[in-house]
Design an enzyme around this catalytic site. Structure first.
Site, PDB file in Angstrom:
ATOM      1  N   THR A 181       9.567  11.503   7.717  1.00  9.57           N
ATOM      2  CA  THR A 181       9.763  10.564   8.819  1.00  9.57           C
ATOM      3  C   THR A 181       9.643   9.126   8.339  1.00  9.57           C
ATOM      4  OG1 THR A 181       8.914  12.109  10.428  1.00  9.57           O
ATOM      5  CG2 THR A 181       8.488   9.813  10.903  1.00  9.57           C
ATOM      6  N   ARG A 209      11.855  21.983  20.025  1.00  8.95           N
ATOM      7  CA  ARG A 209      10.556  21.363  19.698  1.00  8.95           C
ATOM      8  C   ARG A 209      10.715  19.844  19.524  1.00  8.95           C
ATOM      9  NH1 ARG A 209       8.436  18.162  15.206  1.00  8.95           N
ATOM     10  NH2 ARG A 209       6.197  18.476  15.163  1.00  8.95           N
ATOM     11  N   GLY A 211       8.584  16.356  18.324  1.00 12.83           N
ATOM     12  CA  GLY A 211       7.373  15.932  17.613  1.00 12.83           C
ATOM     13  C   GLY A 211       6.733  14.705  18.245  1.00 12.83           C
ATOM     14  N   ASP A 212       5.875  14.055  17.483  1.00 17.99           N
ATOM     15  CA  ASP A 212       5.145  12.884  17.988  1.00 17.99           C
ATOM     16  C   ASP A 212       5.964  11.588  17.900  1.00 17.99           C
ATOM     17  OD1 ASP A 212       5.051  13.164  15.170  1.00 17.99           O
ATOM     18  OD2 ASP A 212       3.445  11.689  15.062  1.00 17.99           O
ATOM     19  N   THR A 232       3.046   9.299  10.663  1.00 15.24           N
ATOM     20  CA  THR A 232       3.850  10.374  10.060  1.00 15.24           C
ATOM     21  C   THR A 232       2.943  11.530   9.682  1.00 15.24           C
ATOM     22  OG1 THR A 232       5.227  11.045   8.191  1.00 15.24           O
ATOM     23  CG2 THR A 232       3.735   9.201   7.793  1.00 15.24           C
ATOM     24  N   GLY A 233       3.425  12.737   9.895  1.00 16.52           N
ATOM     25  CA  GLY A 233       2.626  13.916   9.562  1.00 16.52           C
ATOM     26  C   GLY A 233       2.888  15.015  10.568  1.00 16.52           C
ATOM     27  N   GLY A 235       3.136  16.467  13.668  1.00 22.92           N
ATOM     28  CA  GLY A 235       3.204  15.793  14.954  1.00 22.92           C
ATOM     29  C   GLY A 235       2.304  16.350  16.043  1.00 22.92           C
TER      30      GLY A 235
HETATM   31  N1  ASP Z   1       5.696  13.573  12.685  1.00 14.59           N
HETATM   32  C1  ASP Z   1       6.938  14.257  12.494  1.00 14.59           C
HETATM   33  C2  ASP Z   1       6.997  15.432  13.440  1.00 14.59           C
HETATM   34  O1  ASP Z   1       6.029  16.142  13.566  1.00 14.59           O
HETATM   35  C3  ASP Z   1       7.141  14.754  11.097  1.00 14.59           C
HETATM   36  C4  ASP Z   1       6.739  13.827   9.981  1.00 14.59           C
HETATM   37  O2  ASP Z   1       6.194  12.765  10.209  1.00 14.59           O
HETATM   38  O3  ASP Z   1       6.941  14.154   8.801  1.00 14.59           O
HETATM   39  O4  ASP Z   1       8.038  15.660  14.000  1.00 14.59           O
END
Ligand code: ASP
Length: 315
Positions: A181, A209, A211-212, A232-233, A235
């Site tokens: 992301t 789905r 994400g955040d 990022t991570g 979500g």
């Molecule tokens: N945060 C993003 C999600 O969960 C993915 C990412 O940040 O790598 O969709």
């Protein structure tokens, strides 16, 4: 590290190890991170708005196949690309987001249009695309998002799922899948803060789905009285922690510094729940924070009258 203006960017956090990146690929990442910083910094230096700067910086990464956003978005279980994005203006607390859009070249630009031209905060799927056509945003063919690398990642995830006999959505920050992301936060010369986040989500995600990244308060937040944040991570954990807003709230209600609040949000709260990832943040003094609890995070910053800095690994 206070600064009159500045920009901070990320290109995803995860299991990014020195040994898993070839020198050539590492150079490509560093070059794109520099280009993204340059696009945003140039706007700020000329006295442009923080919102313009974060969108320009994110566009550079969305247009690169290296990152999981725009051109390089990961594939869903069914073999599509469904993207999420958001923006927030710290001056007015106005914000906009799009979720699960399939044919938008630069989802962050559509998120900004939602903020500026609609009465809503979050639009999704075909409705968001219909809104885009109303404002002459070009829809691209789904083929535009095809890259061999992402397709192969989906095939691997599908194979793994067969053996697990359970749903398996792969984050873009697992060992074989380390491209994330993207996001940017900025403080402009007028003292305005802005944040932008854009993501393809998780490889092999299904059931629409989300994400955040398009969720204000979780993946993105900006408030001129505190800070601007992009995350990022994994979500689901950022949504449970409302991480981006939480950093701002700790500053507002507990008078914490940006560094303290950002560290607590990632190193304590997110980690305690089992979440992985990181964030970038800048406050109204131009102080910055880039905490993450993964082995690496593609990241960079450039503060007023200073040289740009980019990094990938935990150094
Ligand atoms: N945060 C993003 C999600 O969960 C993915 C990412 O940040 O790598 O969709």
């Amino acid at each position: 590290m206070s600064s009159e203006f500045g920009i901070v960017i990320h290109g995803g956090a995860g299991t990014i190890l020195r040994m898993s990146l070839t020198a050539e690929l590492e150079a490509q990442y560093r070059e794109r991170l520099q280009a993204s910083l340059a696009a945003g910094y140039e706007i700020l230096e000329k006295g442009g708005g923080g919102l313009d700067a974060v969108c320009a910086a994110v566009n550079v990464m969305e247009n690169s196949p290296l990152f999981n956003a725009g051109k390089g978005a990961v594939f869903t279980h069914e073999g599509h690309n469904e993207q999420d994005a958001s923006v927030m203006d710290g001056r007015t607390l106005e914000c906009g987001g799009v979720a699960s859009v399939k044919r938008i070249k630069n989802p962050v630009d559509l998120a900004r249009l939602v903020m500026e031209k609609s009465e809503h905060v979050l639009l999704c799927g075909e409705g968001a695309e219909a809104f885009a056509t109303k404002y002459n945003i070009d829809l691209v063919d789904a083929d535009y998002f095809y890259t061999d690398m992402r397709w192969n990642q989906l095939q691997k995830a599908l194979e793994k799922e067969k053996h697990l006999k359970t749903d398996y959505s792969q984050l873009d920050h697992t060992p074989d899948d380390k491209h994330g992301t993207v996001g940017a936060v900025a403080l402009d010369k007028e003292g305005n803060l802005a944040a932008a986040t854009s993501s393809g989500g998780m490889t092999n995600k299904r059931f629409s789905r989300i994400g955040d990244s398009p969720i204000i308060g979780a993946g993105n937040y900006a408030n001129n009285s505190t800070c601007a944040v992009s995350t990022t991570g994994h979500g689901e954990f950022f949504m449970r922690c409302l991480t981006a807003y939480d950093v701002s709230a700790m500053m507002e209600y507990k008078q914490m510094t940006l560094t303290e609040a950002a560290e607590i949000a990632i190193v304590e709260k997110l980690t305690r729940l089992g979440g992985t990832g990181g964030l970038i943040a800048i406050d109204r003094q131009g102080d910055i924070a880039l905490p993450f609890n993964t082995p690496g995070m593609y990241r960079g910053y450039r503060l007023a009258n200073d040289e740009p800095a980019v990094a990938i690994f935990k150094e």
